[in-house]
Design a protein around this motif. Structure first.
Motif, mmCIF file in Angstrom:
data_model
loop_
_atom_site.group_PDB
_atom_site.id
_atom_site.type_symbol
_atom_site.label_atom_id
_atom_site.label_comp_id
_atom_site.label_asym_id
_atom_site.label_seq_id
_atom_site.Cartn_x
_atom_site.Cartn_y
_atom_site.Cartn_z
ATOM 1 N N MET A 1 0.797 -1.164 0.093
ATOM 2 C CA MET A 1 -0.027 -0.043 -0.061
ATOM 3 C C MET A 1 0.809 1.365 0.002
ATOM 4 N N HIS A 2 0.498 2.242 -0.911
ATOM 5 C CA HIS A 2 1.172 3.441 -0.773
ATOM 6 C C HIS A 2 0.201 4.498 -0.889
ATOM 7 N N ILE A 3 0.509 6.023 -0.574
ATOM 8 C CA ILE A 3 -0.477 6.873 -0.859
ATOM 9 C C ILE A 3 -0.081 7.898 -1.850
ATOM 10 N N VAL A 4 -1.182 8.347 -2.674
ATOM 11 C CA VAL A 4 -0.960 9.145 -3.718
ATOM 12 C C VAL A 4 -2.153 10.389 -3.330
ATOM 13 N N GLN A 5 -1.496 11.264 -4.034
ATOM 14 C CA GLN A 5 -2.333 12.545 -4.272
ATOM 15 C C GLN A 5 -3.375 12.606 -5.503
ATOM 16 N N GLN A 6 -4.487 12.507 -5.306
ATOM 17 C CA GLN A 6 -5.330 12.847 -6.547
ATOM 18 C C GLN A 6 -5.749 14.148 -6.524
ATOM 19 N N ASP A 7 -5.083 14.803 -7.721
ATOM 20 C CA ASP A 7 -5.262 16.534 -7.673
ATOM 21 C C ASP A 7 -6.587 17.013 -8.289
ATOM 22 N N THR A 8 -7.103 16.062 -9.174
ATOM 23 C CA THR A 8 -8.267 16.622 -9.800
ATOM 24 C C THR A 8 -9.580 15.471 -9.711
ATOM 25 N N ALA A 9 -10.779 16.113 -9.340
ATOM 26 C CA ALA A 9 -11.704 15.044 -9.448
ATOM 27 C C ALA A 9 -11.966 14.494 -10.749
ATOM 28 N N LEU A 10 -12.513 13.189 -10.745
ATOM 29 C CA LEU A 10 -12.726 12.343 -11.659
ATOM 30 C C LEU A 10 -14.049 12.007 -11.808
ATOM 31 N N ARG A 11 -14.739 12.117 -12.884
ATOM 32 C CA ARG A 11 -16.286 11.757 -13.151
ATOM 33 C C ARG A 11 -16.144 10.414 -13.772
ATOM 34 N N ILE A 12 -17.001 9.334 -13.233
ATOM 35 C CA ILE A 12 -16.962 8.072 -13.893
ATOM 36 C C ILE A 12 -18.554 8.043 -14.081
ATOM 37 N N VAL A 13 -18.992 7.557 -15.433
ATOM 38 C CA VAL A 13 -20.227 7.274 -15.975
ATOM 39 C C VAL A 13 -20.240 5.819 -16.453
ATOM 40 N N GLY A 14 -21.204 5.089 -15.825
ATOM 41 C CA GLY A 14 -21.593 3.654 -16.056
ATOM 42 C C GLY A 14 -22.758 3.363 -15.239
ATOM 43 N N ILE A 15 -22.926 2.006 -15.027
ATOM 44 C CA ILE A 15 -24.241 1.428 -14.603
ATOM 45 C C ILE A 15 -24.065 1.370 -13.141
ATOM 46 N N GLU A 16 -25.486 1.476 -12.391
ATOM 47 C CA GLU A 16 -25.450 1.609 -11.132
ATOM 48 C C GLU A 16 -26.253 0.433 -10.557
ATOM 49 N N LEU A 17 -25.763 -0.060 -9.195
ATOM 50 C CA LEU A 17 -26.382 -0.991 -8.259
ATOM 51 C C LEU A 17 -26.386 -0.473 -7.075
ATOM 52 N N ARG A 18 -27.487 -0.335 -6.328
ATOM 53 C CA ARG A 18 -27.691 -0.330 -4.967
ATOM 54 C C ARG A 18 -27.571 -1.702 -4.345
ATOM 55 N N THR A 19 -26.605 -1.442 -3.273
ATOM 56 C CA THR A 19 -26.533 -2.783 -2.432
ATOM 57 C C THR A 19 -26.021 -2.425 -1.296
ATOM 58 N N SER A 20 -25.395 -3.583 -0.386
ATOM 59 C CA SER A 20 -24.838 -3.279 0.940
ATOM 60 C C SER A 20 -23.878 -4.373 1.149
ATOM 61 N N ASN A 21 -22.990 -4.302 1.897
ATOM 62 C CA ASN A 21 -21.929 -5.501 2.509
ATOM 63 C C ASN A 21 -22.821 -6.943 2.558
ATOM 64 N N ASP A 22 -23.949 -6.894 3.163
ATOM 65 C CA ASP A 22 -24.499 -8.034 3.391
ATOM 66 C C ASP A 22 -25.038 -8.774 2.132
ATOM 67 N N GLU A 23 -25.368 -8.019 1.157
ATOM 68 C CA GLU A 23 -25.714 -8.533 -0.049
ATOM 69 C C GLU A 23 -24.855 -8.610 -1.195
ATOM 70 N N ALA A 24 -23.727 -7.973 -1.070
ATOM 71 C CA ALA A 24 -22.376 -7.930 -2.042
ATOM 72 C C ALA A 24 -22.011 -9.106 -2.639
ATOM 73 N N MET A 25 -22.089 -10.213 -2.280
ATOM 74 C CA MET A 25 -21.424 -11.336 -2.520
ATOM 75 C C MET A 25 -22.573 -11.919 -3.779
ATOM 76 N N GLN A 26 -23.932 -11.576 -3.344
ATOM 77 C CA GLN A 26 -25.057 -11.996 -4.282
ATOM 78 C C GLN A 26 -25.274 -11.281 -5.491
ATOM 79 N N THR A 27 -24.927 -9.860 -5.261
ATOM 80 C CA THR A 27 -25.475 -8.827 -6.033
ATOM 81 C C THR A 27 -24.265 -8.413 -7.057
ATOM 82 N N ILE A 28 -23.103 -8.150 -6.495
ATOM 83 C CA ILE A 28 -22.013 -7.431 -7.139
ATOM 84 C C ILE A 28 -21.564 -8.391 -8.511
ATOM 85 N N PRO A 29 -21.402 -9.751 -8.474
ATOM 86 C CA PRO A 29 -20.812 -10.530 -9.688
ATOM 87 C C PRO A 29 -21.950 -10.222 -10.717
ATOM 88 N N PRO A 30 -23.138 -10.463 -10.626
ATOM 89 C CA PRO A 30 -24.272 -10.251 -11.745
ATOM 90 C C PRO A 30 -24.071 -8.814 -12.089
#
Length: 153
Positions: free
Chosen positions: A1-30
């Motif tokens: 692990m190392h630390i870097v400084q992200q100097d500019t905001a980065l905007r990501i466009v894509g598909i969204e999933l609403r989930t939780s840690n309890d559901e992650a193993m079932q929802t994230i792979p699909p």
């Protein structure tokens, strides 16, 4: 692990999933399967690169912890002025110091194990605003964790 400084905001466009840690193993792979099978990367206009980002954001307890519901947006970086296509959403990786946890190149199967190391790093002053996995065309994979300002290497 190392630390870097992200100097500019980065905007990501894509598909969204609403989930939780309890559901992650079932929802994230699909969700990843959907990203691939629907050719989402090819449908994102104005990409700044072909890097793929999986952004964990919109936390129910933003700024405090990653418990509760959150969003996972899988997509690509675009300019801040790029329109979001129908059926997609966006996330912003704000300016921040970031802890970088490398995953062995091309080893998608080890991403979850590296996340375990992230969660065990209790000493890091995490922001719980926007964390991500970054997948580069050359096979490099990193997990980037937002840290409170003033954090240095």
């Amino acid at each position: 692990m190392h630390i870097v400084q992200q100097d500019t905001a980065l905007r990501i466009v894509g598909i969204e999933l609403r989930t939780s840690n309890d559901e992650a193993m079932q929802t994230i792979p699909p969700h990843w399967q959907r990203f691939t099978s629907e050719g989402v990367l090819d449908r994102i206009p104005g990409k700044l690169s072909d890097e793929v980002y999986a952004v964990y954001t919109h936390f129910e307890n933003a700024g405090r912890d990653n418990q509760g519901i959150y969003s996972l947006i899988i997509g690509a970086p675009v300019s801040s002025s790029q329109a979001v296509p129908p059926g997609m959403n966006h996330a912003v990786l704000p300016v921040s110091p970031r802890a970088v946890f490398p995953v062995p190149p091309g080893r998608f199967d080890l991403v979850a194990a590296v996340w375990q190391a992230v969660w065990q790093a209790q000493h890091l002053p995490k922001t719980f605003v926007a964390d991500c996995e970054r997948y580069r065309a050359n096979g490099d994979i990193d997990i980037l964790i937002g840290l409170r300002h003033g954090t240095t290497a």
